[in-house]
Enzyme design. Structure first.
Site, PDB file in Angstrom:
ATOM      1  N   PRO A  97       0.782  -1.237   0.000  1.00 13.16           N
ATOM      2  CA  PRO A  97       0.000   0.000   0.000  1.00 13.16           C
ATOM      3  C   PRO A  97       0.818   1.294   0.000  1.00 13.16           C
ATOM      4  CG  PRO A  97      -0.003  -0.970   2.177  1.00 13.16           C
ATOM      5  CD  PRO A  97       0.706  -1.944   1.281  1.00 13.16           C
ATOM      6  N   CYS A  98       1.333   1.647  -1.173  1.00 11.26           N
ATOM      7  CA  CYS A  98       2.124   2.868  -1.302  1.00 11.26           C
ATOM      8  C   CYS A  98       1.271   4.115  -1.095  1.00 11.26           C
ATOM      9  CB  CYS A  98       2.847   2.909  -2.648  1.00 11.26           C
ATOM     10  SG  CYS A  98       1.787   2.682  -4.071  1.00 11.26           S
TER      11      CYS A  98
END
Length: 136
Positions: A97-98
């Site tokens: 989850p950037c």
């Protein structure tokens, strides 16, 4: 919120790429965010990029950290630009989850290397925060 997502798998059935479209095997955000670590494999990236990408899974749902904090977490406290560049090349957004990494001043920053995709980043953050009852 409904995000159009699709995935590409290798011969072993592991997810190797996530796309924000429906050009490959269709899937949903909800299905991807709960996958165990062994459901995907990193097939590219430098050692530094992979270290950054794998650290993303340690950011709790609905929260964010800064590029600076991510650089510190991976042992390179002066490498916040390199962190941003690594995040721009993340092959597995949502799984890694950037979207949970933002600028130090709290502004959203880019998503997948493009400022014009900030709307997607904000939608995912809003969705996660709504799911756990946060108002950040």
């Amino acid at each position: 919120m409904k995000l159009e997502l699709s995935v590409e798998r290798n011969e072993a059935g592991k997810i190797i790429e996530v796309y924000f479209d429906q050009t490959h095997e269709p899937t949903t955000y909800e299905a991807l965010k709960v996958l165990p670590s062994d459901a995907f494999v990193l097939t590219r990236g430098t050692a530094f990029q992979q270290k950054v990408w794998l650290e993303l899974r340690n950011i709790p749902v609905g929260t964010t950290i800064s590029y600076q904090e991510m650089a510190e977490r991976v042992g390179s406290p002066k490498a916040q630009q390199a962190v941003g560049q690594a995040l721009a090349k993340n092959p597995l957004p949502v799984i890694l989850p950037c979207h949970r990494v933002t600028r130090k001043d709290g502004s959203i920053g880019g998503f997948m290397g493009q400022d014009r995709r900030q709307d997607i980043k904000q939608k995912i953050l809003d969705f996660e925060q709504g799911q756990i009852g946060l108002d950040l």
